[in-house]
Design an enzyme around this catalytic site. Structure first.
Site, mmCIF file in Angstrom:
data_model
loop_
_atom_site.group_PDB
_atom_site.id
_atom_site.type_symbol
_atom_site.label_atom_id
_atom_site.label_comp_id
_atom_site.label_asym_id
_atom_site.label_seq_id
_atom_site.Cartn_x
_atom_site.Cartn_y
_atom_site.Cartn_z
ATOM 1 N N GLN A 39 -10.302 -2.434 2.577
ATOM 2 C CA GLN A 39 -9.829 -3.051 3.814
ATOM 3 C C GLN A 39 -9.797 -2.103 5.001
ATOM 4 O OE1 GLN A 39 -6.032 -4.039 1.705
ATOM 5 N NE2 GLN A 39 -5.095 -3.739 3.702
ATOM 6 N N HIS A 44 9.603 -3.449 3.203
ATOM 7 C CA HIS A 44 9.172 -3.689 1.812
ATOM 8 C C HIS A 44 10.378 -3.989 0.917
ATOM 9 C CE1 HIS A 44 5.799 -0.934 3.188
ATOM 10 N NE2 HIS A 44 5.137 -1.978 2.752
ATOM 11 N N LEU A 71 6.851 3.050 1.330
ATOM 12 C CA LEU A 71 7.742 1.894 1.446
ATOM 13 C C LEU A 71 8.874 2.148 2.435
ATOM 14 C CD1 LEU A 71 7.983 0.783 -2.293
ATOM 15 C CD2 LEU A 71 6.261 0.209 -0.566
ATOM 16 N N LYS A 131 5.240 -9.719 9.362
ATOM 17 C CA LYS A 131 4.672 -8.858 10.410
ATOM 18 C C LYS A 131 3.155 -8.995 10.422
ATOM 19 C CE LYS A 131 4.214 -4.360 10.179
ATOM 20 N NZ LYS A 131 2.773 -4.197 10.527
ATOM 21 N N GLN A 145 -2.454 -12.118 8.058
ATOM 22 C CA GLN A 145 -2.721 -11.840 6.641
ATOM 23 C C GLN A 145 -2.086 -12.918 5.762
ATOM 24 O OE1 GLN A 145 -2.747 -7.875 4.510
ATOM 25 N NE2 GLN A 145 -0.609 -8.414 4.144
ATOM 26 N N MET A 171 0.844 -1.194 0.000
ATOM 27 C CA MET A 171 0.000 0.000 0.000
ATOM 28 C C MET A 171 0.886 1.253 0.000
ATOM 29 S SD MET A 171 -3.464 -0.911 2.011
ATOM 30 C CE MET A 171 -2.890 -0.697 3.671
ATOM 31 N N GLY A 172 2.156 1.085 -0.385
ATOM 32 C CA GLY A 172 3.043 2.234 -0.514
ATOM 33 C C GLY A 172 3.651 2.671 0.800
ATOM 34 N N SER A 217 6.918 -0.451 9.939
ATOM 35 C CA SER A 217 5.549 -0.363 9.463
ATOM 36 C C SER A 217 5.344 1.031 8.894
ATOM 37 C CB SER A 217 4.585 -0.570 10.636
ATOM 38 O OG SER A 217 3.292 -0.112 10.283
ATOM 39 N N SER A 218 4.544 1.105 7.829
ATOM 40 C CA SER A 218 4.242 2.420 7.255
ATOM 41 C C SER A 218 3.526 3.290 8.279
ATOM 42 C CB SER A 218 3.356 2.268 6.021
ATOM 43 O OG SER A 218 3.936 1.349 5.132
HETATM 44 O O1 PAF Z 1 -0.149 -5.710 3.537
HETATM 45 C C1 PAF Z 1 -0.582 -4.810 2.796
HETATM 46 O O2 PAF Z 1 0.092 -3.805 2.531
HETATM 47 C C2 PAF Z 1 -1.989 -4.929 2.210
HETATM 48 O O3 PAF Z 1 -2.854 -5.566 3.092
HETATM 49 C C3 PAF Z 1 -2.005 -5.620 0.845
HETATM 50 C C4 PAF Z 1 -1.551 -7.068 0.925
HETATM 51 C C5 PAF Z 1 -1.113 -4.863 -0.139
HETATM 52 C C6 PAF Z 1 -3.435 -5.620 0.286
HETATM 53 O O4 PAF Z 1 -3.930 -4.327 0.132
#
Ligand code: PAF
Length: 311
Positions: A88, A64, A60, A176, A180, A57-58, A212-213
């Protein structure tokens, strides 16, 4: 429309394990439409190239970059997606405050060795209100599922859509977000999606805070307190290693350390089986300890694993 971002010259000498020439200045290409990305990746697969995919989701950070590194090491073409997925985020969550930095992100992808950045608009991904939702039941229900009941359906729906756009590939996720990874793995298995899910280790700041972002939304004092999450996990792991097999005392020990975080509200501190995220009697085999703590503008999650030797 595709833009190009120059990668720093000195980073790419020699040959990648996949055999790509990485000499001199190369480009990362920004792709904004589903049709363009499909065409590019279909052409790559047609000549036998393997695809590594890093969904993000950017905003970064080095976590990432470690996913892109893993993808570059094992694949011929690497695509990173940058899309803040509205599905989400529930009402009242941080969708609008979620940090966005597309140009810096694209440059970072380039210097890390990604070939393509897929950054679609919300209209491109969801031209009309979506009427199809992908849900995973049992693995998605506890922990995050309990505190963010609509979250995983949003994640699995967008990830299924991204997998359908990218096509057969290896997809890299950070551990992390342990739950998910478990949820996406289950979805891929249940629906026979031709994607290999690769889980990569958590990357931490020197003081132990998981990258974490959302960390940039912590106040100075919250940031000072946040490494207690790592210490709470250490306390839980130590207890399991000392022979504790019941989840409740481990949870109490982790919460005791989290009391050093007066600015954070603990959503959960849990000890569960790593694969099912449930407790089925005394803890055994692969155990996962997971935490979620809410600060004023950021909710942080973290986890660690401990293996209980068989008798
Ligand atoms: O982990 C994330 O950044 C998001 O949940 C993902 C997997 C890109 C889905 O939007």
């Amino acid at each position: 429309k595709a833009w190009a971002f120059w990668r720093p010259f000195s980073l790419f000498f020699g040959r990648s394990p996949a055999g790509r020439e990485r000499v001199g200045t190369t480009l990362v290409e920004l792709i904004e439409t589903i049709a363009d990305l499909r065409a590019r990746l279909d052409a790559d697969r047609a000549v036998g190239r393997s695809i590594g995919f890093v969904p993000t989701m950017g905003c970064l950070h080095d976590g990432h970059v470690s996913l892109i590194d893993a993808a570059v090491a094992a694949n011929d073409r690497v695509v990173t997606s940058i899309f803040v997925n509205p599905l989400q985020f529930a009402e009242g969550e941080d969708l609008h405050d979620y940090p966005r930095s597309l140009e810096a992100d694209a440059a970072r992808c380039g210097s890390a060795g990604a070939d393509l950045v897929f950054a679609p608009s919300v209209d491109e991904m969801y031209p009309r209100a979506i009427d199809t939702v992908v849900t995973v039941s049992a693995v998605a229900a506890p922990l995050e599922g309990r505190y963010r009941p609509t979250h995983f359906a949003g994640v699995t729906t967008v990830v299924a859509k991204l997998f359908s756009i990218v096509g057969p590939c290896r997809a890299y996720f950070g551990a992390k977000d342990w739950q998910q990874v478990a949820v996406v793995t289950r979805m891929v298995e249940d629906l026979s999606i031709p994607v290999e899910v690769v889980s990569c280790p958590i990357v931490r700041e020197p003081d132990g805070l998981a990258m974490s972002s959302r960390n940039i939304n912590l106040s100075v004092e919250e940031r000072r307190q946040a490494p207690a999450l790592r210490r709470a996990l250490d306390a839980g792991v130590a207890l399991v290693e000392a022979g504790e097999r019941a989840a409740p005392p481990i949870e109490v020990a982790m919460r005791a350390v989290l009391s050093e975080v007066p600015l954070g509200e603990v959503d959960y501190a849990a000890a569960v089986q790593a694969d099912t995220l449930a407790v089925d009697g005394p803890l055994h085999d692969d155990v996962r300890l997971l935490l979620a703590v809410r600060f004023s503008k950021a909710r942080l999650i973290d986890n660690d694993g401990v293996q209980i030797p068989g008798i």
